[in-house]
Scaffold this motif. Structure first.
Motif, mmCIF file in Angstrom:
data_model
loop_
_atom_site.group_PDB
_atom_site.id
_atom_site.type_symbol
_atom_site.label_atom_id
_atom_site.label_comp_id
_atom_site.label_asym_id
_atom_site.label_seq_id
_atom_site.Cartn_x
_atom_site.Cartn_y
_atom_site.Cartn_z
ATOM 1 N N UNK A 64 62.127 -28.922 10.073
ATOM 2 C CA UNK A 64 62.953 -29.892 9.302
ATOM 3 C C UNK A 64 63.450 -29.487 8.103
ATOM 4 N N UNK A 65 64.616 -29.626 7.872
ATOM 5 C CA UNK A 65 65.307 -28.924 6.354
ATOM 6 C C UNK A 65 65.676 -30.426 5.702
ATOM 7 N N UNK A 66 65.865 -31.330 6.018
ATOM 8 C CA UNK A 66 66.369 -32.364 5.475
ATOM 9 C C UNK A 66 65.057 -33.097 4.391
ATOM 10 N N UNK A 77 74.113 -38.858 21.154
ATOM 11 C CA UNK A 77 73.998 -39.492 20.232
ATOM 12 C C UNK A 77 73.722 -38.893 18.900
ATOM 13 N N UNK A 78 73.572 -37.835 19.021
ATOM 14 C CA UNK A 78 73.111 -36.881 17.990
ATOM 15 C C UNK A 78 74.439 -36.255 17.241
ATOM 16 N N UNK A 79 74.278 -36.503 15.699
ATOM 17 C CA UNK A 79 75.327 -36.095 14.719
ATOM 18 C C UNK A 79 75.070 -34.477 14.306
ATOM 19 N N UNK A 80 76.177 -34.018 13.762
ATOM 20 C CA UNK A 80 75.946 -32.598 13.143
ATOM 21 C C UNK A 80 74.582 -32.607 12.088
ATOM 22 N N UNK A 81 73.798 -31.957 12.232
ATOM 23 C CA UNK A 81 72.619 -31.674 11.248
ATOM 24 C C UNK A 81 71.299 -32.775 11.602
ATOM 25 N N UNK A 82 71.444 -33.461 12.682
ATOM 26 C CA UNK A 82 70.427 -34.112 13.378
ATOM 27 C C UNK A 82 69.481 -33.220 14.207
ATOM 28 N N UNK A 83 68.395 -33.652 14.383
ATOM 29 C CA UNK A 83 67.588 -32.526 15.392
ATOM 30 C C UNK A 83 66.668 -33.439 16.281
ATOM 31 N N UNK A 84 66.698 -32.918 17.494
ATOM 32 C CA UNK A 84 66.051 -33.854 18.615
ATOM 33 C C UNK A 84 64.896 -32.727 19.199
ATOM 34 N N UNK A 85 63.807 -33.253 19.461
ATOM 35 C CA UNK A 85 62.445 -32.668 19.750
ATOM 36 C C UNK A 85 62.028 -33.345 21.172
ATOM 37 N N UNK A 143 60.458 -36.142 3.545
ATOM 38 C CA UNK A 143 59.783 -34.803 4.159
ATOM 39 C C UNK A 143 58.251 -34.566 4.031
ATOM 40 N N UNK A 144 57.933 -34.696 2.572
ATOM 41 C CA UNK A 144 56.671 -34.651 2.206
ATOM 42 C C UNK A 144 55.479 -35.929 3.173
ATOM 43 N N UNK A 145 56.101 -36.823 3.664
ATOM 44 C CA UNK A 145 55.410 -37.977 4.034
ATOM 45 C C UNK A 145 55.663 -38.134 5.763
ATOM 46 N N UNK A 146 56.277 -36.915 6.339
ATOM 47 C CA UNK A 146 56.510 -36.756 7.517
ATOM 48 C C UNK A 146 55.312 -37.318 8.480
ATOM 49 N N UNK A 147 54.408 -36.804 8.333
ATOM 50 C CA UNK A 147 53.368 -36.992 9.493
ATOM 51 C C UNK A 147 52.907 -38.443 9.537
#
Length: 249
Positions: free
Chosen positions: A130-132, A171-179, A222-226
């Motif tokens: 994840x880069x955002x 549904x995804x837009x550019x720059x969004x990620x799906x896992x 990002x630092x609080x992602x978990x």
């Protein structure tokens, strides 16, 4: 390979050779390269850079072998620039191409290892990519997939998963990620404030189809992602539990 080396040595009795020891070892190097090329050609057939590098290396080693013949060695001594290019220049080019080819092969292997085989989505391993710095994290879960697998078979369940993953991509837009992080569990990294729009797009795409899902989402750094992922999971589970009890959402 030993037979070839012995044959080359036997041939040397009829042709004047500059160095018998060089002929032996250079012949072995040549046939080792050819052997490597043939045993790996099916794996590297789409990697033209690597294939070209190996073929150039084999050509370079073939040149080393034939220039052990005295008459060709004398020719090489008279054409120093050409000889140096064919002996050292081609060797360097072949190593450079092999390095590029191996790098591409490793990158491809890494990319394939990061993809879910069934859906083509990223798998759990790629959550670290994840880069955002700030985003919405959405946790999706397909409802009653186990019941579908049990009653209709895993092939039908797999088709449902594939269809759901297609809706996620739509549904995804550019720059969004799906896992895809589990059998029926998916995570989306969306732009800040996009979570509800994303969910609404999923409903529109799957309208009229026998696919329902539960979800939860959080806006996070990002630092609080978990921590955010755990909260989104908990919200999704609460929705799923309410559905299982026949509640309205």
């Amino acid at each position: 390979m030993l037979f070839v080396s012995i044959s080359m040595m036997a041939l040397s009795y009829f042709i004047e050779i500059d160095s018998y020891y060089d002929l032996l070892f250079e012949s072995n190097s040549l046939f080792l390269t050819i052997y490597i090329y043939f045993i790996s050609r099916k794996v590297i057939k789409n990697n033209r850079i690597l294939m070209l590098g190996l073929l150039l290396l084999a050509s370079n080693q073939a040149y080393d072998v034939i220039t052990e013949i005295k008459v060709l060695d004398d020719w090489a001594n008279r054409h120093d620039l050409t000889h140096t290019f064919l002996e050292d220049g081609v060797l360097q080019i072949s190593f450079l191409l092999i390095a590029f080819g191996v790098t591409r092969l490793l990158q491809q292997a890494h990319h394939e290892a990061a993809l879910d085989e069934l859906t083509g989505l990223y798998n759990r391993k790629e959550l670290s990519s994840i880069k955002k710095s700030q985003f919405d994290v959405i946790y999706f879960d397909i409802n009653e997939l186990k019941k579908i697998n049990d009653n209709k078979g895993h092939a039908v369940g797999d088709l449902l998963i594939i269809r759901f993953s297609q809706a996620l991509k739509i549904a995804k837009q550019k720059g969004e990620q799906v896992f895809r992080i589990g059998g029926d569990e998916f995570v989306v990294i969306a732009e800040v404030g996009r979570a509800q729009d994303y969910v609404d797009s999923m409903h529109r795409t799957l309208e009229g189809e026998q696919i329902t899902f539960s979800y939860g989402f959080e806006t996070t750094l990002l630092k609080n992602f978990d921590d955010a992922l755990a909260k989104a999971d908990a919200a999704m589970y609460k929705m799923k539990s309410s559905l299982n009890k026949g509640g309205e959402l």
